[in-house]
Design a protein around this motif. Structure first.
Motif: not given
Length: 104
Positions: A96-104
């Motif tokens: 989840v952390h990785t996904q959040l930082f890849e999106q924005g």
């Protein structure tokens, strides 16, 4: 796990259990505790020191995490250490952390 097991529809009871796990993981202090104990097992006192929270607050969160099966207690002489019961839970948080930082 077989593909048939991965792709099947969950029952209402199973969905309720999944939702409960996500509710438990939805509290920042519990995530902070999990982040600490994924490195090494810690006592309540060590967790209190690392987080700056009160002992009663940490104990409440540890109790909820233990009841959900996310963490386990290990007694060693007069100390009780807390550790993650399944590293997959921490992996989910990392995803989840990785996904959040890849999106924005």
């Amino acid at each position: 796990m077989s593909n048939a097991r991965k792709n099947r529809t969950l029952t209402d009871g199973e969905l309720d259990r999944v939702a409960q796990q996500f509710r438990i993981l939805g509290e920042p202090m519990r995530l902070k505790i999990m982040q600490l104990i994924c490195v090494k097992p810690l006592t309540v006192g060590e967790i209190v020191t690392a987080t700056g929270a009160t002992q009663s607050n940490i104990s409440k969160h540890l109790s909820l995490l233990a009841s959900a099966g996310i963490i386990v207690r290990q007694k060693d002489a007069q100390f009780v250490y807390y550790r993650l019961s399944d590293p997959l839970t921490m992996k989910l948080c990392e995803l989840v952390h990785t996904q959040l930082f890849e999106q924005g």
